[in-house]
Motif scaffolding. Structure first.
Motif, PDB file in Angstrom:
ATOM      1  N   GLU A  12      53.097  53.785  48.258  1.00  0.00           N
ATOM      2  CA  GLU A  12      52.589  52.420  48.269  1.00  0.00           C
ATOM      3  C   GLU A  12      51.205  52.400  48.919  1.00  0.00           C
ATOM      4  OE1 GLU A  12      55.213  49.534  49.890  1.00  0.00           O
ATOM      5  OE2 GLU A  12      56.727  49.792  48.314  1.00  0.00           O
ATOM      6  N   ARG A  13      50.310  51.664  48.286  1.00  0.00           N
ATOM      7  CA  ARG A  13      48.948  51.492  48.808  1.00  0.00           C
ATOM      8  C   ARG A  13      48.659  49.998  48.822  1.00  0.00           C
ATOM      9  NH1 ARG A  13      45.358  55.302  45.084  1.00  0.00           N
ATOM     10  NH2 ARG A  13      43.719  54.459  46.416  1.00  0.00           N
ATOM     11  N   PRO A  14      49.149  49.313  49.861  1.00  0.00           N
ATOM     12  CA  PRO A  14      49.083  47.844  49.853  1.00  0.00           C
ATOM     13  C   PRO A  14      47.670  47.280  49.779  1.00  0.00           C
ATOM     14  CG  PRO A  14      49.783  48.690  51.992  1.00  0.00           C
ATOM     15  CD  PRO A  14      49.827  49.835  51.045  1.00  0.00           C
ATOM     16  N   PHE A  15      46.723  47.896  50.492  1.00  0.00           N
ATOM     17  CA  PHE A  15      45.363  47.349  50.476  1.00  0.00           C
ATOM     18  C   PHE A  15      44.709  47.534  49.103  1.00  0.00           C
ATOM     19  CE2 PHE A  15      45.959  48.083  55.064  1.00  0.00           C
ATOM     20  CZ  PHE A  15      45.691  46.800  55.514  1.00  0.00           C
ATOM     21  N   PHE A  16      44.990  48.650  48.474  1.00  0.00           N
ATOM     22  CA  PHE A  16      44.493  48.879  47.121  1.00  0.00           C
ATOM     23  C   PHE A  16      45.120  47.871  46.156  1.00  0.00           C
ATOM     24  CE2 PHE A  16      44.844  51.321  43.028  1.00  0.00           C
ATOM     25  CZ  PHE A  16      43.495  51.297  42.716  1.00  0.00           C
ATOM     26  N   ALA A  17      46.430  47.628  46.310  1.00  0.00           N
ATOM     27  CA  ALA A  17      47.120  46.667  45.455  1.00  0.00           C
ATOM     28  C   ALA A  17      46.570  45.258  45.642  1.00  0.00           C
ATOM     29  CB  ALA A  17      48.621  46.695  45.763  1.00  0.00           C
ATOM     30  N   ILE A  18      46.294  44.894  46.879  1.00  0.00           N
ATOM     31  CA  ILE A  18      45.722  43.568  47.158  1.00  0.00           C
ATOM     32  C   ILE A  18      44.352  43.438  46.495  1.00  0.00           C
ATOM     33  CG2 ILE A  18      44.713  42.157  49.003  1.00  0.00           C
ATOM     34  CD1 ILE A  18      47.087  43.050  50.760  1.00  0.00           C
ATOM     35  N   GLY A  19      43.554  44.513  46.566  1.00  0.00           N
ATOM     36  CA  GLY A  19      42.246  44.496  45.917  1.00  0.00           C
ATOM     37  C   GLY A  19      42.365  44.331  44.408  1.00  0.00           C
ATOM     38  N   LEU A  20      43.340  45.022  43.803  1.00  0.00           N
ATOM     39  CA  LEU A  20      43.549  44.884  42.360  1.00  0.00           C
ATOM     40  C   LEU A  20      43.966  43.459  41.995  1.00  0.00           C
ATOM     41  CD1 LEU A  20      45.428  48.167  41.349  1.00  0.00           C
ATOM     42  CD2 LEU A  20      43.099  47.523  40.767  1.00  0.00           C
ATOM     43  N   ARG A  21      44.841  42.879  42.818  1.00  0.00           N
ATOM     44  CA  ARG A  21      45.309  41.515  42.523  1.00  0.00           C
ATOM     45  C   ARG A  21      44.171  40.508  42.653  1.00  0.00           C
ATOM     46  NH1 ARG A  21      50.479  40.474  40.247  1.00  0.00           N
ATOM     47  NH2 ARG A  21      50.889  38.243  40.476  1.00  0.00           N
ATOM     48  N   LEU A  22      43.323  40.677  43.663  1.00  0.00           N
ATOM     49  CA  LEU A  22      42.168  39.794  43.814  1.00  0.00           C
ATOM     50  C   LEU A  22      41.224  39.933  42.621  1.00  0.00           C
ATOM     51  CD1 LEU A  22      41.423  40.250  47.627  1.00  0.00           C
ATOM     52  CD2 LEU A  22      42.266  38.166  46.513  1.00  0.00           C
ATOM     53  N   ALA A 242      52.319  48.081  45.200  1.00  0.00           N
ATOM     54  CA  ALA A 242      52.857  47.277  46.299  1.00  0.00           C
ATOM     55  C   ALA A 242      53.865  46.282  45.736  1.00  0.00           C
ATOM     56  CB  ALA A 242      51.745  46.529  47.044  1.00  0.00           C
ATOM     57  N   PRO A 243      54.834  45.846  46.565  1.00  0.00           N
ATOM     58  CA  PRO A 243      55.810  44.868  46.076  1.00  0.00           C
ATOM     59  C   PRO A 243      55.200  43.497  45.815  1.00  0.00           C
ATOM     60  CG  PRO A 243      56.288  45.532  48.358  1.00  0.00           C
ATOM     61  CD  PRO A 243      55.087  46.289  47.914  1.00  0.00           C
ATOM     62  N   VAL A 244      55.938  42.679  45.054  1.00  0.00           N
ATOM     63  CA  VAL A 244      55.459  41.351  44.690  1.00  0.00           C
ATOM     64  C   VAL A 244      55.143  40.520  45.929  1.00  0.00           C
ATOM     65  CG1 VAL A 244      56.099  39.190  43.537  1.00  0.00           C
ATOM     66  CG2 VAL A 244      56.704  41.378  42.502  1.00  0.00           C
ATOM     67  N   SER A 245      55.983  40.626  46.963  1.00  0.00           N
ATOM     68  CA  SER A 245      55.798  39.795  48.155  1.00  0.00           C
ATOM     69  C   SER A 245      54.466  40.058  48.848  1.00  0.00           C
ATOM     70  CB  SER A 245      56.946  40.040  49.143  1.00  0.00           C
ATOM     71  OG  SER A 245      57.030  41.413  49.499  1.00  0.00           O
ATOM     72  N   VAL A 246      53.893  41.247  48.645  1.00  0.00           N
ATOM     73  CA  VAL A 246      52.609  41.585  49.271  1.00  0.00           C
ATOM     74  C   VAL A 246      51.444  41.025  48.462  1.00  0.00           C
ATOM     75  CG1 VAL A 246      51.068  43.503  49.887  1.00  0.00           C
ATOM     76  CG2 VAL A 246      53.510  43.646  50.408  1.00  0.00           C
ATOM     77  N   VAL A 247      51.506  41.148  47.145  1.00  0.00           N
ATOM     78  CA  VAL A 247      50.350  40.799  46.309  1.00  0.00           C
ATOM     79  C   VAL A 247      50.350  39.348  45.842  1.00  0.00           C
ATOM     80  CG1 VAL A 247      50.103  43.181  45.521  1.00  0.00           C
ATOM     81  CG2 VAL A 247      51.486  41.589  44.189  1.00  0.00           C
ATOM     82  N   LEU A 248      51.525  38.718  45.791  1.00  0.00           N
ATOM     83  CA  LEU A 248      51.592  37.364  45.236  1.00  0.00           C
ATOM     84  C   LEU A 248      50.689  36.353  45.939  1.00  0.00           C
ATOM     85  CD1 LEU A 248      52.968  35.558  43.100  1.00  0.00           C
ATOM     86  CD2 LEU A 248      54.711  35.025  44.810  1.00  0.00           C
ATOM     87  N   PRO A 249      50.594  36.353  47.275  1.00  0.00           N
ATOM     88  CA  PRO A 249      49.704  35.365  47.915  1.00  0.00           C
ATOM     89  C   PRO A 249      48.246  35.458  47.473  1.00  0.00           C
ATOM     90  CG  PRO A 249      51.203  36.308  49.534  1.00  0.00           C
ATOM     91  CD  PRO A 249      51.375  37.103  48.279  1.00  0.00           C
ATOM     92  N   MET A 250      47.831  36.622  46.950  1.00  0.00           N
ATOM     93  CA  MET A 250      46.446  36.771  46.507  1.00  0.00           C
ATOM     94  C   MET A 250      46.143  35.917  45.277  1.00  0.00           C
ATOM     95  SD  MET A 250      45.427  38.808  48.802  1.00  0.00           S
ATOM     96  CE  MET A 250      46.732  38.205  49.868  1.00  0.00           C
ATOM     97  N   ASP A 251      47.198  35.508  44.567  1.00  0.00           N
ATOM     98  CA  ASP A 251      46.984  34.720  43.349  1.00  0.00           C
ATOM     99  C   ASP A 251      46.252  33.411  43.628  1.00  0.00           C
ATOM    100  OD1 ASP A 251      48.431  36.760  42.262  1.00  0.00           O
ATOM    101  OD2 ASP A 251      49.981  35.502  41.361  1.00  0.00           O
ATOM    102  N   TYR A 252      46.449  32.870  44.829  1.00  0.00           N
ATOM    103  CA  TYR A 252      45.856  31.565  45.129  1.00  0.00           C
ATOM    104  C   TYR A 252      44.336  31.642  45.327  1.00  0.00           C
ATOM    105  CZ  TYR A 252      50.662  30.065  45.570  1.00  0.00           C
ATOM    106  OH  TYR A 252      51.972  29.782  45.299  1.00  0.00           O
ATOM    107  N   SER A 253      43.800  32.849  45.359  1.00  0.00           N
ATOM    108  CA  SER A 253      42.341  32.985  45.409  1.00  0.00           C
ATOM    109  C   SER A 253      41.701  32.447  44.135  1.00  0.00           C
ATOM    110  CB  SER A 253      41.941  34.448  45.623  1.00  0.00           C
ATOM    111  OG  SER A 253      42.335  35.240  44.505  1.00  0.00           O
ATOM    112  N   ALA A 254      42.487  32.324  43.053  1.00  0.00           N
ATOM    113  CA  ALA A 254      41.957  31.787  41.798  1.00  0.00           C
ATOM    114  C   ALA A 254      41.427  30.372  41.976  1.00  0.00           C
ATOM    115  CB  ALA A 254      43.034  31.815  40.715  1.00  0.00           C
ATOM    116  N   ILE A 255      41.994  29.616  42.918  1.00  0.00           N
ATOM    117  CA  ILE A 255      41.511  28.250  43.153  1.00  0.00           C
ATOM    118  C   ILE A 255      40.070  28.282  43.664  1.00  0.00           C
ATOM    119  CG2 ILE A 255      41.854  26.177  44.551  1.00  0.00           C
ATOM    120  CD1 ILE A 255      44.827  26.684  44.450  1.00  0.00           C
ATOM    121  N   LEU A 256      39.744  29.254  44.495  1.00  0.00           N
ATOM    122  CA  LEU A 256      38.375  29.371  45.007  1.00  0.00           C
ATOM    123  C   LEU A 256      37.406  29.662  43.865  1.00  0.00           C
ATOM    124  CD1 LEU A 256      39.068  31.489  48.229  1.00  0.00           C
ATOM    125  CD2 LEU A 256      38.824  29.009  48.039  1.00  0.00           C
ATOM    126  N   TRP A 257      37.792  30.599  42.993  1.00  0.00           N
ATOM    127  CA  TRP A 257      36.914  30.948  41.875  1.00  0.00           C
ATOM    128  C   TRP A 257      36.781  29.788  40.900  1.00  0.00           C
ATOM    129  CZ3 TRP A 257      34.056  34.595  43.265  1.00  0.00           C
ATOM    130  CH2 TRP A 257      34.541  35.706  43.951  1.00  0.00           C
TER     131      TRP A 257
END
Length: 308
Positions: A12-22, A242-257
């Motif tokens: 698991e590479r959580p920071f990499f996964a978060i970057g991909l989700r963003l 990374a699991p869904v619980s880690v990356v899912l909160p990143m989805d709300y960044s779409a509101i900023l964009w």
């Protein structure tokens, strides 16, 4: 007799996964902004849907070839993939229409009511146990929608709001279907079959709605398809690392964009009620996701304990 080797632990590479989700959310936001922009240039909805899928298909197939090989696209559940395709096209058409009818930020925020409808449908269709915590989150989310939309104020066309909410409902149904399909099919393969199977019906639509365009419009269509395909790959890749619980909160960044693109392209700035209602919708979605994570963890722990 030697014990069988333990299954390999997935790295698991959580920071990499978060970057991909963003990056996926950024790509999706660009795609929806282009859908809205293309509508102002006379591109029919049927054309946007066709080029979104047709131009994304090479990216998806190339990713599968690179990561898993051509054999990975084999499936014994083609009927379920057809059902997913039909629902997916309806959901995509509703989502595209909501971005055409509403400002970007409002369309994006209403789209995040999907977990709310997912909770309701899981309780009604799958008979999942849903406690007071998740029902409270559902009520909180609907309060957020009412605050944001203010149907009595006439800020937004009610047709656009209805289409956006319908899109969220259909997306929630798709999520339930994908949960069942995911028991045997990988995410990348599911995306591939959805994209491929959608081409025949969309091609029929093009017989009636295809039209010539200028060079700038063709470039925008190509960019829309490209960012659509890239977003699918990034979404899939994020869940691999990374699991869904880690990356899912990143989805709300779409509101900023969406807010940024709405301001830069159309000089639209969200109303204060959008921020207030959106905050409640986001809080509702995050809480539902957290309760789902807790429930899944308890089920897993109970299964491990019973196997000892």
């Amino acid at each position: 007799m030697p014990a069988p080797p333990a299954p390999p632990v997935r790295e698991e590479r959580p920071f990499f996964a978060i970057g991909l989700r963003l990056a996926a959310m950024f790509s999706i936001s660009i795609m929806f902004a282009l859908v809205k922009l293309l509508d102002t240039r006379g591109v029919h909805l049927a054309e946007s849907l066709f080029y979104r899928q047709a131009l994304a298909l090479p990216f998806v197939f190339g990713w599968i070839m690179f990561a898993e090989g051509a054999g990975a696209i084999r499936t014994r559940r083609i009927g379920t993939h057809f059902s997913r395709m039909a629902l997916g096209l309806i959901g995509m058409a509703l989502n595209f229409s909501s971005y055409i009818l509403l400002p970007l930020t409002e369309a994006t925020t209403i789209g995040f009511t999907m977990p709310i409808f997912g909770t309701i449908l899981s309780a009604l269709l799958l008979r999942e146990m849903t406690g007071i915590h998740r029902w409270s989150a559902v009520i909180l989310g609907f309060v957020g929608v009412l605050i944001m939309v203010r149907p009595d104020a006439g800020h937004f066309p009610l047709m656009g709001v209805a289409v956006a909410l319908s899109a969220a409902i259909v997306t929630a149904v798709i999520a339930i279907l994908l949960r069942e399909l995911g028991r045997t099919e990988g995410a990348a393969v599911t995306v591939f079959w959805f994209t491929l199977l959608s081409m025949p019906p969309l091609s029929i639509g093009m017989l009636f709605f295809a039209q010539p365009h200028d060079g700038v419009t063709w470039m925008l269509l190509a960019l829309m398809g490209m960012f659509g395909g890239i977003s699918q790959l990034f979404l899939t890749g994020a869940l691999r690392w990374a699991p869904v619980s880690v990356v899912l909160p990143m989805d709300y960044s779409a509101i900023l964009w969406a807010t940024a693109f709405g301001w830069l392209i159309w000089n639209q700035w969200p109303l204060p009620t959008t921020f207030m209602g959106g905050a409640l919708i986001i809080a509702s979605g995050l809480y539902i996701a957290w309760r789902e994570h807790v429930r899944t963890k308890r089920i897993r722990e109970a299964a491990d304990a019973s196997s000892v």
